[in-house]
Design a protein around this motif. Structure first.
Motif, PDB file in Angstrom:
ATOM      1  N   GLU A  75       0.834  -1.210   0.000  1.00  0.00           N
ATOM      2  CA  GLU A  75       0.000   0.000   0.000  1.00  0.00           C
ATOM      3  C   GLU A  75       0.864   1.253   0.000  1.00  0.00           C
ATOM      4  O   GLU A  75       0.575   2.233  -0.694  1.00  0.00           O
ATOM      5  CB  GLU A  75      -0.909  -0.011   1.227  1.00  0.00           C
ATOM      6  CG  GLU A  75      -1.945   1.109   1.234  1.00  0.00           C
ATOM      7  CD  GLU A  75      -1.918   1.940   2.508  1.00  0.00           C
ATOM      8  OE1 GLU A  75      -2.632   2.962   2.556  1.00  0.00           O
ATOM      9  OE2 GLU A  75      -1.178   1.570   3.446  1.00  0.00           O
ATOM     10  N   ARG A  76       1.940   1.228   0.755  1.00  0.00           N
ATOM     11  CA  ARG A  76       2.835   2.387   0.793  1.00  0.00           C
ATOM     12  C   ARG A  76       3.411   2.690  -0.580  1.00  0.00           C
ATOM     13  O   ARG A  76       3.521   3.845  -0.994  1.00  0.00           O
ATOM     14  CB  ARG A  76       3.972   2.119   1.791  1.00  0.00           C
ATOM     15  CG  ARG A  76       4.963   3.268   1.890  1.00  0.00           C
ATOM     16  CD  ARG A  76       6.126   2.915   2.782  1.00  0.00           C
ATOM     17  NE  ARG A  76       7.139   3.951   2.727  1.00  0.00           N
ATOM     18  CZ  ARG A  76       8.332   3.850   3.277  1.00  0.00           C
ATOM     19  NH1 ARG A  76       8.667   2.752   3.946  1.00  0.00           N
ATOM     20  NH2 ARG A  76       9.216   4.827   3.181  1.00  0.00           N
ATOM     21  N   TRP A 102       1.074   4.693  -2.867  1.00  0.00           N
ATOM     22  CA  TRP A 102       1.062   6.146  -2.646  1.00  0.00           C
ATOM     23  C   TRP A 102       2.386   6.774  -3.072  1.00  0.00           C
ATOM     24  O   TRP A 102       2.415   7.921  -3.536  1.00  0.00           O
ATOM     25  CB  TRP A 102       0.774   6.447  -1.169  1.00  0.00           C
ATOM     26  CG  TRP A 102      -0.480   5.800  -0.671  1.00  0.00           C
ATOM     27  CD1 TRP A 102      -0.611   5.004   0.411  1.00  0.00           C
ATOM     28  CD2 TRP A 102      -1.785   5.881  -1.261  1.00  0.00           C
ATOM     29  NE1 TRP A 102      -1.908   4.560   0.558  1.00  0.00           N
ATOM     30  CE2 TRP A 102      -2.655   5.091  -0.454  1.00  0.00           C
ATOM     31  CE3 TRP A 102      -2.319   6.523  -2.377  1.00  0.00           C
ATOM     32  CZ2 TRP A 102      -4.012   4.940  -0.736  1.00  0.00           C
ATOM     33  CZ3 TRP A 102      -3.673   6.373  -2.649  1.00  0.00           C
ATOM     34  CH2 TRP A 102      -4.495   5.597  -1.850  1.00  0.00           C
ATOM     35  N   TYR A 104      -4.731  -1.562  -7.096  1.00  0.00           N
ATOM     36  CA  TYR A 104      -5.301  -1.093  -5.830  1.00  0.00           C
ATOM     37  C   TYR A 104      -6.195  -2.169  -5.222  1.00  0.00           C
ATOM     38  O   TYR A 104      -6.167  -2.410  -4.007  1.00  0.00           O
ATOM     39  CB  TYR A 104      -6.110   0.185  -6.064  1.00  0.00           C
ATOM     40  CG  TYR A 104      -5.273   1.435  -6.185  1.00  0.00           C
ATOM     41  CD1 TYR A 104      -4.933   2.187  -5.065  1.00  0.00           C
ATOM     42  CD2 TYR A 104      -4.821   1.877  -7.432  1.00  0.00           C
ATOM     43  CE1 TYR A 104      -4.167   3.345  -5.167  1.00  0.00           C
ATOM     44  CE2 TYR A 104      -4.060   3.030  -7.552  1.00  0.00           C
ATOM     45  CZ  TYR A 104      -3.737   3.765  -6.418  1.00  0.00           C
ATOM     46  OH  TYR A 104      -2.973   4.901  -6.527  1.00  0.00           O
ATOM     47  N   VAL A 122      -4.038  -5.092  -3.817  1.00  0.00           N
ATOM     48  CA  VAL A 122      -3.426  -4.712  -2.539  1.00  0.00           C
ATOM     49  C   VAL A 122      -4.490  -4.669  -1.445  1.00  0.00           C
ATOM     50  O   VAL A 122      -4.248  -5.086  -0.302  1.00  0.00           O
ATOM     51  CB  VAL A 122      -2.713  -3.351  -2.670  1.00  0.00           C
ATOM     52  CG1 VAL A 122      -2.200  -2.884  -1.304  1.00  0.00           C
ATOM     53  CG2 VAL A 122      -1.557  -3.455  -3.654  1.00  0.00           C
ATOM     54  N   LEU A 123      -5.696  -4.184  -1.773  1.00  0.00           N
ATOM     55  CA  LEU A 123      -6.796  -4.154  -0.811  1.00  0.00           C
ATOM     56  C   LEU A 123      -7.106  -5.567  -0.310  1.00  0.00           C
ATOM     57  O   LEU A 123      -7.318  -5.779   0.897  1.00  0.00           O
ATOM     58  CB  LEU A 123      -8.032  -3.539  -1.467  1.00  0.00           C
ATOM     59  CG  LEU A 123      -9.321  -3.525  -0.641  1.00  0.00           C
ATOM     60  CD1 LEU A 123      -9.150  -2.667   0.606  1.00  0.00           C
ATOM     61  CD2 LEU A 123     -10.496  -3.035  -1.488  1.00  0.00           C
ATOM     62  N   CYS A 158      -4.381  -6.708   2.085  1.00  0.00           N
ATOM     63  CA  CYS A 158      -4.543  -6.044   3.378  1.00  0.00           C
ATOM     64  C   CYS A 158      -5.738  -6.622   4.139  1.00  0.00           C
ATOM     65  O   CYS A 158      -5.701  -6.762   5.370  1.00  0.00           O
ATOM     66  CB  CYS A 158      -4.723  -4.542   3.178  1.00  0.00           C
ATOM     67  SG  CYS A 158      -3.239  -3.698   2.577  1.00  0.00           S
ATOM     68  N   ALA A 214      -4.896   0.499   6.397  1.00  0.00           N
ATOM     69  CA  ALA A 214      -4.682   0.446   4.957  1.00  0.00           C
ATOM     70  C   ALA A 214      -5.996   0.219   4.210  1.00  0.00           C
ATOM     71  O   ALA A 214      -6.238   0.824   3.156  1.00  0.00           O
ATOM     72  CB  ALA A 214      -3.687  -0.672   4.621  1.00  0.00           C
ATOM     73  N   ARG A 241      -7.935   3.509   3.990  1.00  0.00           N
ATOM     74  CA  ARG A 241      -7.362   4.448   3.013  1.00  0.00           C
ATOM     75  C   ARG A 241      -7.659   4.020   1.581  1.00  0.00           C
ATOM     76  O   ARG A 241      -7.966   4.846   0.724  1.00  0.00           O
ATOM     77  CB  ARG A 241      -5.853   4.576   3.245  1.00  0.00           C
ATOM     78  CG  ARG A 241      -5.479   5.346   4.496  1.00  0.00           C
ATOM     79  CD  ARG A 241      -3.986   5.590   4.578  1.00  0.00           C
ATOM     80  NE  ARG A 241      -3.222   4.365   4.763  1.00  0.00           N
ATOM     81  CZ  ARG A 241      -2.921   3.829   5.947  1.00  0.00           C
ATOM     82  NH1 ARG A 241      -3.357   4.408   7.071  1.00  0.00           N
ATOM     83  NH2 ARG A 241      -2.196   2.726   6.039  1.00  0.00           N
ATOM     84  N   LEU A 242      -7.541   2.731   1.324  1.00  0.00           N
ATOM     85  CA  LEU A 242      -7.763   2.245  -0.032  1.00  0.00           C
ATOM     86  C   LEU A 242      -9.230   2.345  -0.444  1.00  0.00           C
ATOM     87  O   LEU A 242      -9.539   2.551  -1.619  1.00  0.00           O
ATOM     88  CB  LEU A 242      -7.276   0.793  -0.147  1.00  0.00           C
ATOM     89  CG  LEU A 242      -5.754   0.616  -0.084  1.00  0.00           C
ATOM     90  CD1 LEU A 242      -5.396  -0.852   0.119  1.00  0.00           C
ATOM     91  CD2 LEU A 242      -5.091   1.138  -1.352  1.00  0.00           C
TER      92      LEU A 242
END
Length: 493
Positions: free
Chosen positions: A352-353, A356, A370, A373-374, A377, A385, A388-389
């Motif tokens: 996730e980092r 961004w 995205y 990664v979601l 997480c 995370a 934020r996503l």
């Protein structure tokens, strides 16, 4: 010299990437005698103004070169050969004197003659050097000389000659102005590789860098190109990903500065190796479920995790070197590679980092990344995370929302977080989105297996009621057994 009706030189050089034509030399004349059947081998050459040159095996070529359609060479051709073989004067003086007597084709044949076994290969280089200075090197002559040089390199490699001899040959080639339309260093690496001398290829690259031999390729971008990068690419192309990573790191630690392209290739190799590990683990999991093998014990699990961690450490080191030595134009590529590494190794927070970080340097990741990664997480229940996503989802279409929430749901399922998965299904229903049948079934089955827990029971009942209201399941009867009181309770949903 004894007379001869003809002589021929044959070769199969296989000059990949050079765009060369293959030659076959065949001509008739008198005053020459060549024995092409003997095993290749050269005699020593005298020193020259270039440097004392080693003598190599005969060159064999397979495209016809005739003397302008004539059956015989001119008298000047044989005079030039005899004069050059006497070595009484510099070849340039001999050729200057006989320039008017020799045709362009005869000058090519002089090159071929001295490239043979038993002839003075130093003289072939001197002849080419003179031709270049006199602007007599056309495309065909350049291809012929490059073929000759490739043949010499191949013979050195086949004989397992010292790496220094191969490098010195390239230096001699540069001294006489031989500039092929491809990288000769890449060609030599390929020759080592194709003959199975992979360790020789590594030693050759080290020697080239140690001596500081110039490397150029006009067809490459500024930050690409170089012997290390090309060799690493060869390793990656064959699936030797870990070897490519080790090569670049070892070269760096030896003080031989790799080019930027080699770092990027090595980072790609880290991604591919991590992906191979992930595929292998998925297969093992499938075999375990099928009862074909036992689950990995703690020791083996630890070894796998350490291998992944070491690969990630190598990838981070490579990325730091690119950041230190490369320009801002490479930052986006670096974060993209790091993102792929963390995704392949299932590191949700780190992945996730990188999303961004990519955004900050102006390189937008694909929307599907995205979602992936979601899901990672979600499987690890990284609440921060996930929040934020999910903020990106608010401004997307209904179809995109469904896709994103489906990834979130499957991530929760993979991590065994069935209560969160049930909440996600309800959220989808509230938004007017219909979860996939298999996803709904997986959530219900997961909750049913844990229905003994009071919180899970409430979640299960709530989900069933919500699915029934959405007409996604029919009316159902829930049976509850209170063992302590020997009581059954039935409830209609």
């Amino acid at each position: 010299m004894a007379s001869a009706n003809a002589f021929a030189i044959f070769a199969n050089l296989g000059c990949a990437n050079s765009g060369l034509s293959k030659f076959k030399v065949q001509f008739c004349g008198r005053g020459l005698s060549v024995n092409c059947s003997q095993s290749p081998g050269f005699i020593a050459a005298k020193g020259s103004k270039i440097r004392e040159f080693r003598l190599f095996k005969s060159v064999e070529v397979d495209r016809f070169i005739t003397s302008d359609g004539e059956d015989e060479m001119s008298e000047g051709f044989f005079e030039a050969i005899e004069e050059l073989e006497r070595m009484a004067r510099e070849p340039s003086d001999v050729l200057e004197e006989m320039n008017e007597k020799l045709s362009a084709r005869e000058l090519q044949l002089v090159l071929v003659y001295f490239s043979q076994e038993g002839r003075d290969s130093w003289c072939a280089l001197e002849v080419f050097d003179w031709l270049r200075k006199e602007n007599k090197v056309d495309k065909e002559t350049m291809e012929l000389m490059v073929s000759i040089m490739c043949g010499w390199v191949m013979k050195l490699i086949e004989r397992k000659s010292d790496i220094g001899d191969v490098v010195a040959l390239l230096v001699d080639m540069d001294c006489v102005g031989l500039k092929p339309s491809f990288s000769m260093i890449e060609k030599v690496i390929s020759l080592y590789w194709e003959t199975g001398e992979k360790d020789g290829a590594v030693l050759f690259v080290k020697e080239v860098l140690r001596r500081g031999i110039a490397y150029s390729d006009d067809n490459r971008e500024e930050h690409k190109g170089g012997p290390i990068g090309y060799l690493a690419w060869k390793m990656v192309a064959e699936g030797n990903y870990k070897d490519a990573v080790n090569l670049v790191i070892d070269m760096r630690e030896c003080g031989l500065k790799p080019e930027m392209y080699s770092y990027l290739i090595a980072m790609t190799a880290v991604v591919k190796e991590l992906n191979e590990v992930a595929k292998a683990l998925r297969k093992l999991k499938g075999f375990t479920k099928a009862g074909l093998i036992a689950e990995l014990d703690a020791e083996n699990t630890g070894l796998v995790e350490k291998y992944q961690a070491d690969l990630l450490d190598a990838g981070v080191r490579l990325s730091n070197w690119v950041m230190q030595e490369g320009g801002p134009s490479l930052y986006g590529i670096v974060h993209e590679r790091l993102l792929a590494m963390y995704v392949c190794s299932g590191r949700g927070a780190e992945a996730e980092r990188q999303l961004w970080e990519m955004k900050l340097v102006g390189k937008e990741a694909d929307k599907d990344l995205y979602d992936i990664v979601l899901a990672i997480c979600a499987s690890q229940k990284e609440a921060g995370a996930i929040g934020r996503l999910l903020t990106r989802m608010e401004v997307t279409s209904a179809l995109r929302k469904k896709k994103t929430l489906s990834w979130l749901l499957r991530g929760y399922l993979k991590g065994g977080h069935f209560d969160d998965a049930a909440e996600t299904v309800i959220k989808m229903l509230d938004l007017g989105l219909c979860p996939e049948f298999l996803d709904r079934a997986a959530v219900l089955q997961g909750l049913r297996r844990r229905i003994q827990q009071s919180e899970t029971l409430e979640t299960y009942l709530k989900l069933c009621r919500r699915l029934s209201e959405a007409s996604l399941i029919g009316p159902c009867m829930v049976y509850l057994h209170l063992k302590k009181h020997k009581l059954w309770i039935m409830k209609m949903l």
